[in-house]
Every structure is written in C-alpha cells, then in structure tokens.
Write an enzyme that holds these catalytic residues in place. Structure first.
Site, PDB file in Angstrom:
ATOM      1  N   TYR A  51      34.548  77.397  40.537  1.00 27.43           N
ATOM      2  CA  TYR A  51      34.455  77.281  41.988  1.00 27.43           C
ATOM      3  C   TYR A  51      34.101  78.648  42.593  1.00 27.43           C
ATOM      4  CZ  TYR A  51      36.661  72.675  41.523  1.00 27.43           C
ATOM      5  OH  TYR A  51      36.950  71.376  41.186  1.00 27.43           O
ATOM      6  N   HIS A 127      37.466  70.419  32.265  1.00 26.42           N
ATOM      7  CA  HIS A 127      36.779  69.972  33.473  1.00 26.42           C
ATOM      8  C   HIS A 127      35.893  68.749  33.253  1.00 26.42           C
ATOM      9  CE1 HIS A 127      35.362  71.846  37.524  1.00 26.42           C
ATOM     10  NE2 HIS A 127      35.406  70.542  37.603  1.00 26.42           N
ATOM     11  N   SER A 207      38.027  64.126  45.300  1.00 24.20           N
ATOM     12  CA  SER A 207      37.235  63.545  46.390  1.00 24.20           C
ATOM     13  C   SER A 207      37.840  62.224  46.867  1.00 24.20           C
ATOM     14  CB  SER A 207      35.780  63.333  45.950  1.00 24.20           C
ATOM     15  OG  SER A 207      34.938  63.108  47.053  1.00 24.20           O
ATOM     16  N   LEU A 209      38.778  61.255  49.675  1.00 23.32           N
ATOM     17  CA  LEU A 209      38.366  60.848  51.019  1.00 23.32           C
ATOM     18  C   LEU A 209      36.899  60.448  51.057  1.00 23.32           C
ATOM     19  CD1 LEU A 209      40.154  63.637  53.081  1.00 23.32           C
ATOM     20  CD2 LEU A 209      40.965  61.328  52.576  1.00 23.32           C
ATOM     21  N   GLY A 210      36.289  60.300  49.881  1.00 17.15           N
ATOM     22  CA  GLY A 210      34.864  59.995  49.806  1.00 17.15           C
ATOM     23  C   GLY A 210      34.449  58.849  50.712  1.00 17.15           C
ATOM     24  N   ALA A 216      33.331  58.335  59.733  1.00 16.21           N
ATOM     25  CA  ALA A 216      33.999  58.667  60.987  1.00 16.21           C
ATOM     26  C   ALA A 216      33.030  59.255  62.007  1.00 16.21           C
ATOM     27  CB  ALA A 216      35.147  59.641  60.740  1.00 16.21           C
TER      28      ALA A 216
END
Length: 291
Positions: A51, A127, A207, A209-210, A216
């Site tokens: 990251y 990973h 993820s 909240l994909g 929204a």
C-alpha cells in the site's frame, strides 16, 4: 466482540489502504482517521506492504503510517491488532504484481515487522496466491515465519475453498483468518464464508461497501429503485443511518466470524462505519436485503 484466533477484536475493523495509496489524504487527516476509528471501538487495523503510491512513495508506506498513528495515540494501544499482508507489489504505472516466492515472503515479513516496530506481527496474511508458485510452498513460508516467531498468527486472502482447506492443512490452528472481497455488490464468496464459519476462521471482507457509496450519488428515487442496492438505502432511510452502516450491519449478520474492514480516509467515515457494531437488523430487514 469478535475473534481473530483467540484475539478479541471490535466487530468492525479499519482498512488502511485508502490512507496510503493514490488519492490518500495528508498525514494529519490520515492519523486523525486512525485515531477516530480507535476512539469509536475499532481494534483491528488492516494494511499491507504494497500500500503505497507508485513513483511517489515506497513499499511499506502504509505500515509506517499505521505505526506512526499508533505511536501518537493517547489511548490503549495494547488492545489493537495490526494485520498486514505480503506477496503483492506495485508497478510504476499503478498496476499490481504478485510474488509468492517463499524467500520473498520471509524477507517481506521481516521488513514489515521492522516498519511496524514490533518483534512479532500480530496477523500476517498472504495477499494473493501466485500462479507461478505452488500455493503449498507459499504457505510453507508462513509456517516458517510462525516457527521463527516473526509472526504470531497467519491468514490468507483472495482464496477459494480448496485453497482455504490447503492452508488449514499446512498451518493448522495457526491459520486464523481469510480476507476475501464480499459486499452487497459481490456476494459470490458465500462458499468461502460458509467454510470459515464451519472452521471458526475470521472472515475479513475487503471492500465491504462495494457499490453502496457509488449508488449513494444518485437521486433518492434512483437509489431506492436500484435492484442491487435499493433495499440498503430504504432500510437506511427508515433507520435514520447511512446506507454504508446498513451494509456493514448486514455483513455482520451473515455470520459471527465476519469482521468487515471498510476503508476510510476521513474521521467521520471511520466513526460511521464503526457504528455498525451497534446496529442490529431485524429479520424483516435482513430478508429485504437478501442472502
């Protein structure tokens, strides 16, 4: 509380990826986001050595940020489980690489421990499987790291059922987690979630909240008519909370082993996500949201 192995953690974690890749906030806001999450009851922070911003950072930037944020935190740091991952990298053009070579993984874990400032990493996760390396060999590197005391527990990410079973066979009870994509938009991880529930492995949806945040942005009528996400927006309106909080509460209701790790880049979103731990959906709402 929920459990990662024998470690109790808050029901909702913090995915630190947005704090250290492209579009990351400045350091002050990033640290404030971590502190807001901790103040709200989050005790699991997830990062990775990959990251960072290609060309504008260095491998491990995300780990160093988490270490600095924890060092500056005035609350109880001992209760925080920091999870990191190894086996991926970045290309100069912003792409992602995979490297499951056992020697690389051992060196990567040792470097991650140094950046985090710990003698042993609380949770170290492979990973992604590397198609160029037999998966059992990559898992063997995790076993070696466990035996050496470089890491305390191990996890795997982006895996299927067969790979979870192989990891269990190689690592035994020291395999404590699976981190796969799972959200209202991506629900094809049900077989892996079911196996984790059966084995008592923490399931850490990345993820989670994909789709919700993107939907929204539409107008109210369009949001609630959306066949995939409309129900989340309707329940959110009825409850007076954000649809993101409803999405996380839905994930928590799927199984007691679920610990979602939503990303955040602002203190207010970190606090909102953590609030899902106190939102219990009823049977009618869960039926509306779907399996």
């Amino acid at each position: 509380m929920r459990y990662v192995g024998d470690i109790a953690v808050g029901p909702v974690g913090l995915g630190a990826m947005p704090l250290s890749i492209e579009g990351r906030p400045d350091e002050a806001r990033a640290v404030a986001t971590v502190h807001a999450a901790l103040d709200a009851g989050v005790t699991l922070i997830d990062t990775a050595d990959s990251y960072h911003v290609p060309g504008g950072g260095a491998p491990g930037d995300g780990e160093l940020l988490v270490a600095r944020a924890l060092a500056a935190y005035g609350g109880d740091r001992d209760r925080v489980l920091v999870a990191t991952k190894g086996g991926r990298g970045r290309t100069p053009d912003g792409g992602w690489t995979v490297n499951g070579d056992p020697g690389h993984l051992r060196r990567a874990a040792e470097a991650s421990a140094r950046r985090l400032g710990v003698e042993a990493i609380g949770l170290y996760q492979l990973h992604k499987p590397d198609p160029a390396v037999p998966y059992a060999e990559s898992l063997g590197a995790l076993r070696d790291l466990l035996d050496a005391g470089t890491i305390r527990t191990a996890g795997v990410s982006n895996v299927d059922v067969a790979q979870i079973r192989l990891a269990r066979a190689v690592l035994g009870d020291q395999l404590v987690s699976v981190q796969n994509r799972y959200s209202p938009a991506v629900r094809d991880g049900e077989p892996e979630l079911a196996l984790c529930t059966e084995l008592g492995l923490a399931f850490l949806p990345w993820s989670p909240l994909g789709g919700i945040s993107r939907s929204a942005l539409d107008g109210p009528s369009a949001r609630e008519a959306d066949p995939r996400f409309g129900a989340f927006h309707r329940v959110a309106r009825q409850r007076g909370v954000s649809p993101q909080r409803v999405a996380l509460a839905w994930a928590l209701a799927r199984s007691p082993v679920v610990v979602p790790i939503p990303g955040a880049s602002r203190p207010e979103t970190a606090r909102d996500s953590a609030g899902a731990a106190g939102l219990v959906l009823d049977e009618r709402e869960l039926a509306l949201l779907g399996p």
